[in-house]
Structure formats: structure tokens, C-alpha cells
Design a protein around this motif. Structure first.
Motif, mmCIF file in Angstrom:
data_model
loop_
_atom_site.group_PDB
_atom_site.id
_atom_site.type_symbol
_atom_site.label_atom_id
_atom_site.label_comp_id
_atom_site.label_asym_id
_atom_site.label_seq_id
_atom_site.Cartn_x
_atom_site.Cartn_y
_atom_site.Cartn_z
ATOM 1 N N GLU A 39 -16.500 -7.043 24.416
ATOM 2 C CA GLU A 39 -15.896 -6.751 25.854
ATOM 3 C C GLU A 39 -16.743 -7.432 26.754
ATOM 4 O O GLU A 39 -16.188 -7.988 27.840
ATOM 5 C CB GLU A 39 -16.073 -5.199 25.797
ATOM 6 N N ALA A 40 -17.971 -7.490 26.720
ATOM 7 C CA ALA A 40 -18.829 -8.170 27.740
ATOM 8 C C ALA A 40 -18.468 -9.386 27.585
ATOM 9 O O ALA A 40 -18.382 -10.317 28.824
ATOM 10 C CB ALA A 40 -20.230 -7.913 27.399
ATOM 11 N N LEU A 41 -18.410 -10.272 26.552
ATOM 12 C CA LEU A 41 -18.234 -11.658 26.604
ATOM 13 C C LEU A 41 -16.603 -12.060 26.958
ATOM 14 O O LEU A 41 -16.568 -12.736 27.630
ATOM 15 C CB LEU A 41 -18.019 -11.926 24.919
ATOM 16 N N LEU A 42 -15.760 -11.048 26.732
ATOM 17 C CA LEU A 42 -14.442 -11.056 27.424
ATOM 18 C C LEU A 42 -14.455 -11.080 29.214
ATOM 19 O O LEU A 42 -13.801 -11.783 29.709
ATOM 20 C CB LEU A 42 -13.546 -10.042 27.075
ATOM 21 N N PHE A 43 -15.318 -10.171 29.610
ATOM 22 C CA PHE A 43 -15.752 -10.231 31.031
ATOM 23 C C PHE A 43 -16.058 -11.539 31.524
ATOM 24 O O PHE A 43 -15.648 -11.991 32.470
ATOM 25 C CB PHE A 43 -16.341 -9.080 31.294
ATOM 26 N N TYR A 44 -16.945 -12.056 30.690
ATOM 27 C CA TYR A 44 -17.680 -13.407 31.086
ATOM 28 C C TYR A 44 -16.548 -14.339 31.126
ATOM 29 O O TYR A 44 -16.356 -15.275 31.924
ATOM 30 C CB TYR A 44 -18.721 -13.838 30.109
ATOM 31 N N MET A 45 -15.570 -14.537 29.985
ATOM 32 C CA MET A 45 -14.730 -15.380 29.906
ATOM 33 C C MET A 45 -13.693 -15.263 31.079
ATOM 34 O O MET A 45 -12.994 -16.304 31.492
ATOM 35 C CB MET A 45 -13.948 -15.223 28.684
ATOM 36 N N GLU A 46 -13.377 -13.977 31.510
ATOM 37 C CA GLU A 46 -12.184 -13.924 32.560
ATOM 38 C C GLU A 46 -12.825 -14.246 33.883
ATOM 39 O O GLU A 46 -11.988 -14.966 34.766
ATOM 40 C CB GLU A 46 -12.007 -12.119 32.523
ATOM 41 N N GLN A 47 -14.233 -14.237 33.907
ATOM 42 C CA GLN A 47 -14.594 -14.567 35.235
ATOM 43 C C GLN A 47 -14.761 -16.118 35.484
ATOM 44 O O GLN A 47 -14.903 -16.428 36.459
ATOM 45 C CB GLN A 47 -16.123 -13.621 35.612
ATOM 46 N N ASN A 48 -15.015 -16.620 34.214
ATOM 47 C CA ASN A 48 -15.588 -18.122 34.301
ATOM 48 C C ASN A 48 -14.713 -19.072 33.697
ATOM 49 O O ASN A 48 -14.541 -20.081 33.897
ATOM 50 C CB ASN A 48 -16.823 -18.000 33.746
ATOM 51 N N LEU A 49 -13.865 -18.482 32.679
ATOM 52 C CA LEU A 49 -13.176 -19.734 31.800
ATOM 53 C C LEU A 49 -11.592 -19.479 31.950
ATOM 54 O O LEU A 49 -10.767 -20.507 31.685
ATOM 55 C CB LEU A 49 -13.393 -19.494 30.409
ATOM 56 N N LYS A 50 -11.149 -18.288 32.243
ATOM 57 C CA LYS A 50 -9.633 -18.019 32.291
ATOM 58 C C LYS A 50 -8.803 -19.237 32.986
ATOM 59 O O LYS A 50 -7.850 -19.478 32.472
ATOM 60 C CB LYS A 50 -9.582 -16.727 32.952
ATOM 61 N N PRO A 51 -9.541 -19.434 34.187
ATOM 62 C CA PRO A 51 -8.617 -20.554 35.053
ATOM 63 C C PRO A 51 -8.285 -21.675 34.271
ATOM 64 O O PRO A 51 -7.289 -22.571 34.574
ATOM 65 C CB PRO A 51 -9.386 -20.782 36.559
ATOM 66 N N HIS A 52 -9.019 -22.050 33.284
ATOM 67 C CA HIS A 52 -9.060 -23.500 32.621
ATOM 68 C C HIS A 52 -7.845 -23.436 31.232
ATOM 69 O O HIS A 52 -8.096 -24.436 30.485
ATOM 70 C CB HIS A 52 -10.387 -23.708 32.095
ATOM 71 N N PHE A 53 -7.480 -22.183 31.045
ATOM 72 C CA PHE A 53 -6.664 -21.796 30.221
ATOM 73 C C PHE A 53 -5.327 -21.546 30.446
ATOM 74 O O PHE A 53 -4.778 -21.185 31.422
ATOM 75 C CB PHE A 53 -6.870 -20.618 29.438
#
Length: 155
Positions: free
Chosen positions: A59-73
Motif C-alpha cells: 500500500e505504501a509503495l502503491l502510494f509512491y507509484m501514484e504520486q510519482n510514476l502514474k503519469p508515465h503509464f
């Protein structure tokens, strides 16, 4: 304003650093870059845990991914990543639930009795699909009482 005044460093100091870095083996340079990236990831996850102290690693890693990586997918790829991480988080919750259940030496019958439920099978079925909120609450209380919970202050 000059660049070196802006960074509060002299040209000579920056050249010394650049020369030092240039002479490092590629493996060490890669390690420095990896550590820098990991520091950023860990900082975001640490801050998330301050607000969600019982969250899973996923869940913590998903939050990181949402904040930082989501726009790149792409939308399709992000949906796959989200689903995969949510499944991983659910498995982490189930593992924590099993550890609590085993440590307390509880059976599903014991849990059914605590909840005034008529059926141990209903309790087992409920927690085997997707761990319900009451079970996550029980895990949080149990881990807090056992000192297994890491507080947001790191104590």
C-alpha cells in the motif's frame, strides 16, 4: 547571479568533486544513483506511513507509484499495476491476520464465538475472500499491543 554563487560552492570545489566522481568505478556510480533513488522512495513511503501507520508495504509503495510514476503509464498499464499492487497488499494483510490468529492460538470457532456468529465457516469464508475492515482493525490493535507496530516517530 553566477551559478556557483547560486549553489554556494566554488568552481574549484565543483571541479574537484567532478574529478573524484569521474574516477569512481561504474559499479560505485550505479550504487550512488540507486541509493539516491531509494532514499526518495523511502522518504515518500515513510511520510505515507505517518498518516496510515498500519498500511502494508504494498500500500505504501502503491502510494509512491501514484504520486510519482502514474503519469508515465498508459491507462491500461496503470490499471494492471494498481490491481497487482492491491492483490499484493491483500496477501500481506492475510499473512498478518494468519500470524495474529496463530500467535493467539485462535480457531475460526473461537473468532465466531467472540463475534457472536453462528458459524465458524462463515468467518473463515469472510476472511478468505478479502480481509474485511474489522479484521484489519483487529490486526492493528493486536500489533500495537504486541509492540509489533512501528510508530510514525520511528520508536
Amino acid at each position: 547571479m553566477d551559478y556557483f554563487e547560486l549553489i554556494n560552492s566554488s568552481r574549484e570545489a565543483e571541479l574537484v568533486y567532478a574529478n573524484w566522481y569521474y574516477q569512481l568505478p561504474n559499479e560505485r556510480k550505479a550504487q550512488i544513483m540507486g541509493d539516491t533513488f531509494e532514499f526518495g522512495v523511502n522518504a515518500v513511503m515513510h511520510n505515507y506511513r505517518k498518516e496510515h501507520p498500519f498500511c502494508t508495504e504494498a500500500e505504501a509503495l502503491l502510494f509512491y507509484m501514484e504520486q510519482n510514476l502514474k503519469p508515465h503509464f498508459s491507462e491500461h498499464t496503470w490499471a494492471f499495476v494498481r490491481k497487482t499492487m492491491e492483490e499484493k497488499a491483500e496477501q500481506e494483510w492475510k499473512k498478518r491476520f494468519k500470524a495474529m490468529k496463530d500467535d493467539l492460538d485462535w480457531s475460526y470457532t473461537d473468532m465466531a464465538n467472540i463475534m457472536n456468529s453462528d458459524s465458524a465457516d462463515a468467518v473463515k469464508s469472510s476472511v478468505s475472500r478479502k480481509l474485511p475492515g474489522f479484521a484489519k482493525l483487529a490486526i492493528g490493535v493486536y500489533e500495537s499491543m504486541q509492540g509489533k507496530h512501528k510508530s510514525s516517530t520511528g520508536e
